[in-house]
Design a protein around this motif. Structure first.
Motif, mmCIF file in Angstrom:
data_model
loop_
_atom_site.group_PDB
_atom_site.id
_atom_site.type_symbol
_atom_site.label_atom_id
_atom_site.label_comp_id
_atom_site.label_asym_id
_atom_site.label_seq_id
_atom_site.Cartn_x
_atom_site.Cartn_y
_atom_site.Cartn_z
ATOM 1 N N GLY A 132 1.189 14.061 -3.612
ATOM 2 C CA GLY A 132 0.089 13.104 -3.429
ATOM 3 C C GLY A 132 -1.235 13.833 -3.240
ATOM 4 O O GLY A 132 -2.261 13.445 -3.802
ATOM 5 N N ARG A 165 -4.047 5.592 0.801
ATOM 6 C CA ARG A 165 -2.821 5.165 0.108
ATOM 7 C C ARG A 165 -2.613 3.672 0.244
ATOM 8 O O ARG A 165 -2.303 2.985 -0.710
ATOM 9 C CB ARG A 165 -1.606 5.908 0.691
ATOM 10 N N ALA A 166 -2.769 3.195 1.438
ATOM 11 C CA ALA A 166 -2.510 1.773 1.682
ATOM 12 C C ALA A 166 -3.527 1.285 2.698
ATOM 13 O O ALA A 166 -4.259 2.084 3.297
ATOM 14 C CB ALA A 166 -1.099 1.603 2.236
ATOM 15 N N ASP A 207 -4.070 2.981 6.051
ATOM 16 C CA ASP A 207 -4.883 4.205 6.186
ATOM 17 C C ASP A 207 -6.340 3.866 6.489
ATOM 18 O O ASP A 207 -7.082 4.681 7.020
ATOM 19 C CB ASP A 207 -4.895 5.011 4.868
ATOM 20 N N TYR A 208 -6.736 2.675 6.060
ATOM 21 C CA TYR A 208 -8.151 2.354 5.998
ATOM 22 C C TYR A 208 -8.855 2.392 7.354
ATOM 23 O O TYR A 208 -9.951 2.939 7.490
ATOM 24 C CB TYR A 208 -8.354 1.001 5.309
ATOM 25 N N MET A 227 -7.861 6.762 -4.480
ATOM 26 C CA MET A 227 -6.454 6.387 -4.330
ATOM 27 C C MET A 227 -5.587 7.310 -5.158
ATOM 28 O O MET A 227 -5.881 7.545 -6.327
ATOM 29 C CB MET A 227 -6.207 4.957 -4.839
ATOM 30 N N LEU A 248 -0.001 5.345 -7.669
ATOM 31 C CA LEU A 248 0.799 4.375 -6.910
ATOM 32 C C LEU A 248 2.145 4.968 -6.479
ATOM 33 O O LEU A 248 2.650 4.691 -5.393
ATOM 34 C CB LEU A 248 1.022 3.146 -7.796
ATOM 35 N N SER A 249 2.683 5.812 -7.365
ATOM 36 C CA SER A 249 4.005 6.384 -7.078
ATOM 37 C C SER A 249 3.996 7.299 -5.838
ATOM 38 O O SER A 249 5.047 7.683 -5.350
ATOM 39 C CB SER A 249 4.512 7.153 -8.287
ATOM 40 N N TYR A 250 2.798 7.675 -5.357
ATOM 41 C CA TYR A 250 2.727 8.510 -4.160
ATOM 42 C C TYR A 250 2.238 7.723 -2.948
ATOM 43 O O TYR A 250 1.918 8.306 -1.917
ATOM 44 C CB TYR A 250 1.778 9.696 -4.396
ATOM 45 N N SER A 251 2.163 6.406 -3.082
ATOM 46 C CA SER A 251 1.526 5.614 -2.020
ATOM 47 C C SER A 251 2.329 5.603 -0.722
ATOM 48 O O SER A 251 1.803 5.270 0.324
ATOM 49 C CB SER A 251 1.273 4.189 -2.503
ATOM 50 N N TYR A 252 3.584 5.989 -0.779
ATOM 51 C CA TYR A 252 4.415 5.981 0.437
ATOM 52 C C TYR A 252 4.610 7.403 0.996
ATOM 53 O O TYR A 252 5.302 7.601 1.990
ATOM 54 C CB TYR A 252 5.801 5.380 0.129
ATOM 55 N N SER A 272 3.882 11.011 2.695
ATOM 56 C CA SER A 272 3.031 11.672 3.702
ATOM 57 C C SER A 272 3.676 12.996 4.106
ATOM 58 O O SER A 272 4.899 13.151 4.030
ATOM 59 C CB SER A 272 2.855 10.793 4.944
#
Ligand code: PNS
Length: 180
Positions: A18, A92-93, A96-97, A120, A123-127, A129
């Protein structure tokens, strides 16, 4: 027009796919991007600063306008010291904001000319960390596809130092116990 230097600060403990995705995106919009790895004396990292820097340098070598550096103290002070006018951070989501907004606004208060730019990752890395990668690796789970192969290998070595020597050709013993 002056060239735009941005910093991408973070702990990168460890670097994930990510992070790399974001670095690639940042390298396309900024003239120069400095990945700035935080030395945080209060936290005990899994990888030392030198290890994180070495892995990051190896994985970002392909982007010629990307450099890797380390910093301590206030991020805004470091940004000023390298003439950066922007700070890149990934979102990511929505979760985080809140934290990122608070940090961006506080940094703006400290250094009004420094802009935070949010991007951003895929999407495939949005989960994904670093914290989860560390936890999964420490518990023996699979992390392939989540981190670069180099990082995966280093994580395996950290968890099981014997792994480092697994590829060494040890003399095999025959059934009679004699070395072959
Ligand atoms: O990868 P991380 O841990 O989310 O990165 C956080 C980081 C390094 C960007 C943040 O902790 C930071 O900037 N630390 C340096 C100290 C600082 O400037 N603190 C004030 C933040 S408003």
């Amino acid at each position: 027009m002056n060239k735009v230097i941005a910093i991408y600060p973070g702990s990168f403990d460890p670097l994930t796919n990510g992070h790399l995705d974001l670095i690639e995106r940042g390298s396309k919009i900024f003239d120069e991007l400095i990945v700035a790895i935080l030395r945080n004396p209060e936290k005990q990292p899994l990888f030392s600063l030198a290890e994180r820097k070495e892995m990051m340098a190896a994985m970002t070598e392909r982007w010629k306008n990307v450099q890797v550096d380390t910093f301590d103290g206030l991020m805004v002070d470091y940004a000023v010291s390298v003439d950066a006018s922007a700070v890149l951070r990934g979102i990511r989501a929505i979760s985080d904001y809140e934290y990122e907004l608070q940090m961006a606004l506080m940094n703006r208060k400290l250094a009004p000319n420094l802009e935070t730019v949010f991007m951003m990752p895929a999407l495939s890395y949005s989960y994904l960390s670093s914290r989860l990668v560390r936890e999964i690796a420490q518990l023996g789970g699979h992390i392939s596809g989540l981190v670069p192969e180099l990082v995966e290998q280093r994580l395996r070595e950290k968890m099981d130092p014997a792994h480092k020597f697994a590829d060494l050709q040890l003399p095999k013993k025959s059934r009679t116990g004699k070395k072959r």
